[in-house]
Every structure is written in structure tokens, then in C-alpha cells.
Design a protein around this motif. Structure first.
Motif, PDB file in Angstrom:
ATOM      1  N   THR A 124     -44.061 -81.589 -24.463  1.00  0.00           N
ATOM      2  CA  THR A 124     -42.628 -81.820 -24.295  1.00  0.00           C
ATOM      3  C   THR A 124     -42.125 -81.292 -22.960  1.00  0.00           C
ATOM      4  O   THR A 124     -42.512 -80.209 -22.525  1.00  0.00           O
ATOM      5  CB  THR A 124     -41.827 -81.114 -25.408  1.00  0.00           C
ATOM      6  OG1 THR A 124     -42.256 -81.567 -26.678  1.00  0.00           O
ATOM      7  CG2 THR A 124     -40.340 -81.399 -25.272  1.00  0.00           C
ATOM      8  N   ILE A 153     -45.327 -79.120 -28.808  1.00  0.00           N
ATOM      9  CA  ILE A 153     -44.367 -79.369 -29.883  1.00  0.00           C
ATOM     10  C   ILE A 153     -44.778 -78.791 -31.230  1.00  0.00           C
ATOM     11  O   ILE A 153     -44.033 -78.899 -32.194  1.00  0.00           O
ATOM     12  CB  ILE A 153     -44.104 -80.886 -30.056  1.00  0.00           C
ATOM     13  CG1 ILE A 153     -45.293 -81.584 -30.704  1.00  0.00           C
ATOM     14  CG2 ILE A 153     -43.731 -81.527 -28.746  1.00  0.00           C
ATOM     15  CD1 ILE A 153     -45.009 -83.002 -31.121  1.00  0.00           C
ATOM     16  N   SER A 209     -40.742 -88.200 -32.836  1.00  0.00           N
ATOM     17  CA  SER A 209     -41.773 -87.691 -31.928  1.00  0.00           C
ATOM     18  C   SER A 209     -42.841 -86.907 -32.675  1.00  0.00           C
ATOM     19  O   SER A 209     -44.011 -86.891 -32.262  1.00  0.00           O
ATOM     20  CB  SER A 209     -41.145 -86.844 -30.820  1.00  0.00           C
ATOM     21  OG  SER A 209     -40.378 -85.790 -31.351  1.00  0.00           O
ATOM     22  N   ASN A 217     -35.032 -84.555 -23.187  1.00  0.00           N
ATOM     23  CA  ASN A 217     -36.290 -84.122 -23.781  1.00  0.00           C
ATOM     24  C   ASN A 217     -37.242 -85.312 -23.751  1.00  0.00           C
ATOM     25  O   ASN A 217     -36.927 -86.378 -24.276  1.00  0.00           O
ATOM     26  CB  ASN A 217     -36.052 -83.640 -25.214  1.00  0.00           C
ATOM     27  CG  ASN A 217     -37.316 -83.180 -25.916  1.00  0.00           C
ATOM     28  OD1 ASN A 217     -38.132 -84.005 -26.319  1.00  0.00           O
ATOM     29  ND2 ASN A 217     -37.465 -81.892 -26.088  1.00  0.00           N
ATOM     30  N   THR A 228     -48.683 -80.330 -21.669  1.00  0.00           N
ATOM     31  CA  THR A 228     -47.387 -79.823 -21.240  1.00  0.00           C
ATOM     32  C   THR A 228     -47.444 -79.305 -19.811  1.00  0.00           C
ATOM     33  O   THR A 228     -46.536 -79.546 -18.995  1.00  0.00           O
ATOM     34  CB  THR A 228     -46.927 -78.703 -22.193  1.00  0.00           C
ATOM     35  OG1 THR A 228     -46.683 -79.257 -23.492  1.00  0.00           O
ATOM     36  CG2 THR A 228     -45.678 -78.023 -21.678  1.00  0.00           C
ATOM     37  N   ARG A 237     -41.096 -86.790 -24.506  1.00  0.00           N
ATOM     38  CA  ARG A 237     -42.313 -86.553 -25.270  1.00  0.00           C
ATOM     39  C   ARG A 237     -43.245 -87.769 -25.173  1.00  0.00           C
ATOM     40  O   ARG A 237     -43.019 -88.786 -25.815  1.00  0.00           O
ATOM     41  CB  ARG A 237     -41.983 -86.267 -26.725  1.00  0.00           C
ATOM     42  CG  ARG A 237     -41.169 -84.998 -26.929  1.00  0.00           C
ATOM     43  CD  ARG A 237     -41.028 -84.620 -28.392  1.00  0.00           C
ATOM     44  NE  ARG A 237     -40.349 -83.341 -28.543  1.00  0.00           N
ATOM     45  CZ  ARG A 237     -40.224 -82.687 -29.695  1.00  0.00           C
ATOM     46  NH1 ARG A 237     -40.714 -83.209 -30.806  1.00  0.00           N
ATOM     47  NH2 ARG A 237     -39.601 -81.524 -29.743  1.00  0.00           N
TER      48      ARG A 237
END
Length: 366
Positions: free
Chosen positions: A264, A280, A249, A103, A301, A105
Motif C-alpha cells: 500500500t 496491508i 483490496s 491510497n 511496499t 494498492r
């Protein structure tokens, strides 16, 4: 011309609003980038689907998604349903089912935004947080027994495996090596979590031996929160566990101005499965349907998704357009102190897509 097949899952609350805004921007982007094309397919999965079917997505949901190049996801969560039902029934079912173990971010203070820190500190924010996304505290191991009795017990077990730690550490080291500062901060809590987190530390130390060009430091997660606030310039790439990175995050997005701008990537680095990209901010039912949700996180994103798909120029063009819009006060949404609607911000970003800067100045989305 090749067309990227994108599965679109709006989900709950403001999710469909911001994702559809993102689809409009991506469609507009095809007019500015020769050879870029998309084939979108929408899936109505989420809490409303659950009410009609008893599931957040069909039993063969993963099979339906396998053929796509990427998944563009909105949000999940409903005030009338338990969060464990909604989260585990859709988002985590996809992340774990497709082994999207990385993941990613990114956070930086976009032009025109201030954030809660003093300006000289806020301008120093340019981070990317790598979150282990498949195990740790969110592995799903545990249970409840003796329900309703005084001796009722609820147990969640944090799972740390050598394989899981090694692969996310290597991913983070590769990412940190690709960035200018080549600086990696490893977040831990091995002073209190003396088994799983000590294994985390040991395995990460083994991995970083293969990256002599990196500068690596270590922080306990509680101390990391104050470092993010007081010394943002000392941070570049961060590696943390599922729970720790989840919390850090959100703090990072808030320091960058708003959860509404956070982006993300849920990545399967092997590319055996499609990766999933989502803002997010969550479902935000308090503003759903009002037309004021901030779509910037969804656009950022989308830029991450483009970069993953190999469309680096298009990802760059979109980020330039985003930054041109955030730099204008009339296009700031309410969460950023402005009055602009979702539609107005979307139209402004689409209008800005015709402008670009010289290739030598390109910045990757992360």
C-alpha cells in the motif's frame, strides 16, 4: 549522491519484523544501484508505546515526521487494546494529519503463486485499486450518547465532499491513463446510499469528461466482488470509497495468493507532506515472533516507496528480485503454502538483487 530520509515505524505484531526485513533489502539495494542511499530513523511508536505513555505516538509526532521524505510503516493493532484506539492513534492520525488522501494498492499474481482462482483466471489479475483515504465512511464523524442505557446510540457519519471526490477521481484518472489498458472502473453504491454516493457519481462523471482517452465503466460494490472473482481480465484500475476499497483490496490480495503479499501507498500527491508506505496484512499477533511472517508485502511496499521517491530503476530492480524469489517454491512462506522463514525469504531477495532485465522490459511497481 542524495540520501533519502526515511522514518521507520514498525508498529505492532509482525510489523517490526517485516519492516526490518525491508530495511535490510533497501540497504542491500544501495550496493546494486549507484547513487542510491538512505538515512533511516526508527520510531518506537505503537501499542507498547501506548502502554507506557497513554498515547500511540507523541503529541508532536507529526512534527517529528515532517522532515522525512517518506514513512515506512509496519502495522498497528493489539489484541489487548481496542482497535479504535490503536488505529486512530497512529496510522489514521498520520494519514489524515498529512492529508494522504490517495491510497494505492496494486495486485497481480506474482510468478510461482497460484491463489484460489483457476489458473487461467488467476493469471489475468493485474489491478491497481485507488482508495479515497481521507473521508467517506472513515471520516471519523459521529459519536455515542446515553452510554450503558437501553437507548444508547452509536453513530458514524460518512462524509463526502465535492473537493474530496474530485481530487481522488482525478488522481485515479491520471493513474489509469498511465497504464497500458487505460481502463477505469468506478465503484459505487448509489442505489442504496442515495446522498453521498450519488454526489460521488455526479462528481466523478464531471472529472472523467477531462479524460476522453479512458474507457470508464461503473459497478455497484456488491457486484464488483463477483466480477473480481469471475472476470478478473475485465478490470485494470479501480476507484472506490474508503470503506469499499478497503474491503475490495483485501479480496484482491487474497486472490493474488495471500494478504502477506499486499502493498500500500498512502500518498499526499501535493508532496507537501511525506507519504507513508505499508504492507496491508495487519499485525497478525498469532504469528508474531515466530519468524515466519511473509515479508513480500513489505518488499513490494518498499518498491512503491522507491517509485514515489523517483528511484524508478531501483524500484524495478527490487520487483524483479521479488518475482525471482516467489517463483521458487523453497522460498515461499507458510501463508503461501511453503515453509520458508522471514529471514530465508529476505536473504533470497537480497541474493536476487544482482540480476536485472533489459530496461525496455521495465514494469512499474503499480
Amino acid at each position: 549522491m542524495s540520501s533519502h530520509k526515511i522514518a521507520v515505524i514498525g508498529g505492532d505484531g509482525i510489523g517490526p519484523e517485516v519492516v526490518e526485513a525491508g530495511v535490510k533489502v533497501l540497504e542491500a539495494l544501495t550496493g546494486a544501484e549507484p547513487g542510491l542511499a538512505f538515512d533511516f530513523k526508527r520510531f518506537d511508536w505503537g501499542s507498547d508505546y501506548y502502554r507506557g505513555n497513554g498515547r500511540m505516538m507523541p503529541r508532536d509526532g507529526l512534527d517529528q515526521l515532517k522532515a522525512f521524505d517518506a514513512i515506512y510503516f509496519g502495522s498497528v493493532g493489539d489484541p489487548d487494546l481496542r482497535d479504535d484506539i490503536t488505529l486512530w492513534g497512529l496510522r489514521l492520525a498520520i494519514c489524515q494529519g498529512f492529508d494522504q488522501y490517495a491510497n494505492v494498492r496494486p495486485t497481480r499474481l506474482l510468478p510461482g503463486l497460484t491463489g484460489p482462482l483457476r489458473p487461467e483466471l488467476g493469471r489475468q489479475i493485474d489491478w491497481v485499486i485507488v482508495r479515497e483515504n481521507s473521508e467517506g465512511e472513515y471520516a471519523g464523524a459521529g459519536g455515542r450518547v446515553h452510554r450503558g442505557l437501553p437507548i444508547e446510540v452509536g453513530l458514524d457519519v460518512a462524509i463526502f465532499t465535492r473537493t474530496g471526490i474530485e481530487r481522488i477521481a482525478r488522481f485515479a484518472c491520471d493513474l489509469a491513463s498511465s497504464r497500458t489498458r487505460k481502463l477505469l472502473t468506478v465503484v459505487t453504491k448509489s442505489n442504496a446510499q442515495r446522498h453521498g454516493m450519488v454526489l460521488w457519481d455526479d462528481v466523478v462523471r464531471e472529472v472523467i469528461c477531462d479524460y476522453p482517452g479512458l474507457t470508464v465503466d461503473w459497478m455497484l460494490v456488491d457486484a464488483m466482488t463477483q466480477r473480481m472473482v469471475n472476470k478478473p481480465d475485465s478490470i485494470d484500475t479501480v476507484l472506490a470509497t474508503n470503506l469499499h476499497a478497503d474491503i475490495l483490496s483485501d479480496l484482491a490480495a487474497a486472490l493474488g495468493g495471500s494478504l502477506g503479499i499486499g502493498a500500500t501507498s498512502n500518498i499526499d500527491p501535493s508532496r507537501r507532506h511525506p507519504s507513508m508506505f505499508e504492507p496491508i496484512h495487519g499485525s497478525a499477533f498469532d504469528i508474531a515472533g515466530k519468524g515466519i511472517a511473509n515479508p513480500i508485502g513489505s518488499f513490494w511496499t518498499a518498491s512503491l516507496m522507491l517509485d514515489h521517491l523517483g528511484e524508478v530503476a531501483a524500484a524495478h530492480r527490487l520487483m524483479v528480485a521479488i518475482e525471482a524469489v516467489t517463483d521458487r517454491a523453497e522460498f515461499l512462506s507458510p501463508d503461501l503454502g511453503g515453509t520458508a522463514s522471514t529471514a530465508a525469504v529476505t536473504a533470497a531477495v537480497i541474493g536476487a538483487l544482482g540480476f536485472n532485465e533489459p530496461p525496455k522490459n521495465r514494469r512499474r511497481a503499480v
